[in-house]
Design a protein around this motif. Sequence first.
Motif, mmCIF file in Angstrom:
data_model
loop_
_atom_site.group_PDB
_atom_site.id
_atom_site.type_symbol
_atom_site.label_atom_id
_atom_site.label_comp_id
_atom_site.label_asym_id
_atom_site.label_seq_id
_atom_site.Cartn_x
_atom_site.Cartn_y
_atom_site.Cartn_z
ATOM 1 N N SER A 187 0.916 -1.051 -0.209
ATOM 2 C CA SER A 187 -0.023 0.050 0.061
ATOM 3 C C SER A 187 0.922 1.283 0.043
ATOM 4 O O SER A 187 0.440 2.176 -0.472
ATOM 5 N N MET A 188 2.083 1.226 0.444
ATOM 6 C CA MET A 188 2.988 2.115 0.545
ATOM 7 C C MET A 188 3.617 2.463 -0.873
ATOM 8 O O MET A 188 4.378 3.536 -1.087
ATOM 9 N N LEU A 189 3.998 1.263 -1.538
ATOM 10 C CA LEU A 189 4.758 1.453 -2.743
ATOM 11 C C LEU A 189 4.173 2.115 -3.740
ATOM 12 O O LEU A 189 2.857 2.310 -3.915
ATOM 13 N N LYS A 190 4.800 3.213 -4.574
ATOM 14 C CA LYS A 190 3.981 3.933 -5.558
ATOM 15 C C LYS A 190 4.251 3.424 -6.919
ATOM 16 O O LYS A 190 4.543 2.068 -7.056
ATOM 17 N N VAL A 260 8.228 -0.656 7.310
ATOM 18 C CA VAL A 260 8.500 -1.707 6.253
ATOM 19 C C VAL A 260 9.846 -1.505 5.434
ATOM 20 O O VAL A 260 10.145 -1.989 4.569
ATOM 21 N N ASP A 261 10.686 -0.613 6.253
ATOM 22 C CA ASP A 261 12.012 -0.382 5.759
ATOM 23 C C ASP A 261 11.990 0.360 4.229
ATOM 24 O O ASP A 261 12.896 0.040 3.378
ATOM 25 N N ARG A 755 15.218 -2.927 14.778
ATOM 26 C CA ARG A 755 14.235 -3.278 13.523
ATOM 27 C C ARG A 755 12.745 -2.604 13.730
ATOM 28 O O ARG A 755 12.169 -2.185 14.502
ATOM 29 N N ALA A 756 12.815 -1.969 12.255
ATOM 30 C CA ALA A 756 11.377 -0.844 12.396
ATOM 31 C C ALA A 756 10.141 -1.751 13.132
ATOM 32 O O ALA A 756 9.315 -1.247 13.417
ATOM 33 N N PHE A 786 16.674 8.064 3.678
ATOM 34 C CA PHE A 786 16.551 8.948 2.628
ATOM 35 C C PHE A 786 17.467 8.841 1.522
ATOM 36 O O PHE A 786 18.866 9.303 1.908
ATOM 37 N N GLN A 787 17.257 7.981 0.299
ATOM 38 C CA GLN A 787 18.087 7.776 -0.644
ATOM 39 C C GLN A 787 17.694 8.224 -2.124
ATOM 40 O O GLN A 787 18.359 7.624 -2.942
ATOM 41 N N ILE A 788 16.644 9.012 -2.147
ATOM 42 C CA ILE A 788 16.283 9.276 -3.528
ATOM 43 C C ILE A 788 16.288 10.635 -3.679
ATOM 44 O O ILE A 788 16.132 11.808 -2.940
#
Length: 801
Positions: A187-190, A260-261, A755-756, A786-788
Amino acid sequence: MPAYIPLHIAEAVKTVWDRWNIRGAILFSLWLQVLLILVAPLRKSARGKFNIILIWFAYLLADAAANFAVGLISNSQRNQYDKAGHKANHKPEENSDLLAFWAPFLLLHLGGPDTITAFALEDNELWLRHFLGLGFQAGAVVYVFIQSLPNKNLWVPTLLMLVAGMIKYGERTFALYKASLDKFRDSMLKDPDAGPNYAKLMEEYDFKKKNKLPTQISSTLEPDKEAKASDIPPKTDRLKDLEVVHYAYKYFKTFKGLVVDLIFSFRERDESRDFFKRREPEDALRVIEVELNFLYGTLYTKVEVLHWKFYVGYILRFLALACVLATLGIFYFKVNKHEFRGVDIGITYTLLLGAIALDVIAIFMLIFSDRTIASIKDPERPPVWAPIYKAFLVLMRPWWKTCTCNRKYKHEPEHKLIATPLVVRRWSGSISSHNLIRYCLKGNRKSIHEFPSWWQIMFESILRFLKLYECFHDCATCICSVIEVCLSPIRKGLGKIFWFCFGKIFTYFAEDFMDEMVYVSLEPFSLDLWKFIFEELKTKSEFADTPETAKRISSARGEWALTDACEEPERGKLLRYLIEVPYDQSILLWHIATDLCYYPDDEKDRKDKKNPTGGQDGDMENPTGRQDDEKEELTYRQFSKTLSDYMLYLLVFRPTMMSAVAGIGKIRFRDTCAEAKRFFKRGGLHPNQDKKACEELLDVRTDVGPQEVKGDRSKSVLFDACMLAKELNKMQKNKWKIMSKVWVELVSYAASHCRASTHAADVSQGGELITFFWLLMAHFGLGEQFQINEGHARAKLIVGK
């Protein structure tokens, strides 16, 4: 001896069981539903072990009781017919039509209350089992209904209750499905982003090169299409209660992918960091606790299902309630009840009214939930019912009570402690503390501050409302003190009775559980401590401009705190106790060293109470300045003590929160305890002699390192910590400020490397301070998430002449 032992159950007992087994199971199932809907929300705000165990038992028994009752009804229906298919039992207490009518109520109970769908995070992964259970239990209820046909009297209300039960059970199954980590991640993935067409560009580039055209590639960063949202400057003044919920929901939707990392863009980091850098620490705390409350509702309740798109959840919920109300009306006005026993009619009304009451309570909780309040779009022009929400949010706001320390100091420092009522708390507001020296001496639990008295808060609130606070404050304080004095022996007496009856048994079977019950104390959360943590992380975020820097800062284990505060020789001596040893060893070293430094300094402040200026002529010139320095030193000392005991608690009793960094922490802790107990026994020390124990440890000569004498088979770090404490005591000034900064970094390191999913699991057990560290660090851009970079690279082929 006889070959067997004859057992006999009286016929009267069998008769009572045959008559009341179904009825008792159904009423017990209803009682569990009432217990869960009222008590389950408290698990996010209460840390007590008995509260959690009570909810756990009720959660497990609720499904078992409903399934058992459905089985009893099904078996009863089967036994009412002989081989020829004719009714073989015409006893009035076993009316098949009424039993078939009761069965859908159990399906309703299996759907569970809105306040709890999963007890632990792992329960969400069992959504498929619940889906199969829905099919089997619905089939069993339909089987019972078919067995009762022709059911001329109750078939309509039975079908209505079946619809309501299917809706409620379906809501629970769907809530578990949406909260499972795989679905949560999906649900979080674009939408998939393939980026610019690299293959096509290189074909054109290769074609032009082969034709000997002077070609080069020019690339520029494409502006982010969503950057406009971050161009709006965030609000700079204090946040209103409604704005706190709005901002918390906004950042929850953005950062829930942490569970979920998932990774985030620098636009999201910059927007969040800019917002929190402008906030007061108290406002930041309010936003984070509401944000964690959203996470709790998503993972452990039905809130996401009820707020499903296009108000489908609301429609289904009111449809289920309408079915129950229609059933009550039909049963009251239309059903001929002469063939039923009076007690069965009473049970039926109890089930109907209980189902309606549970739904009404659930709707009331839904209306006043943070998720519903977040749907009020415009805080400046709210709807007409918004004042009701505003009044409710005032109650939900953190309450702070000014209190003094348990130990009497010469300056009588005061701290604001959280005192939010239990029923409106969003987290426990407490910090667990465990102390190695106290544990080895088997001393009593101690805390720096006591939790504010509820009796005193209640009296003060009433007096302020009546505008009589100034007149009767002393009287109210005296009354509250008397009440506390009366209640304290009762609590202690009950504790001794429990320990005498069950202590030895629990110690034998669950030693860690009893150690936590006996030796772990709760420290009320201090606003000053939160301000200190907030400012430390905020200062570090100023340097986190690149992913490498942010990763390096979040991985710091005390070296940042020592860089500016210590001279190079001192810094080098202290760093070897931080970065040159495993993390769990550094926790134990600094924990013991903190105690060895704390008790002598603390005792000095108490002895000097009669002479506030210290008795030195030079200090008389500026006694106020010296007092301020001493107050600041005392505050930092308490910060260090609180965080030190808290980290030992996590290391020993919450190893899952330290599993990624702790190593062999439990083994090292036990070896250290064994050496400490031997040393204290040799010195003839008794419980509660913590100060004397620290003095004797500091008197031990440590000219030669312990490992050089003892070897490394034992993992004890007791006397290594003594060496560290002696190094710390050589520092002339800012000792406790430096130590408190070191402890903040040690907690930050554990928070960012835990772990998250463990952080997400803990929000259902009262919440932990380390989870607040974790989320605040993410908002400040500290970590590896933050890697984008901003946008794509827009490449063009440039052909020269």
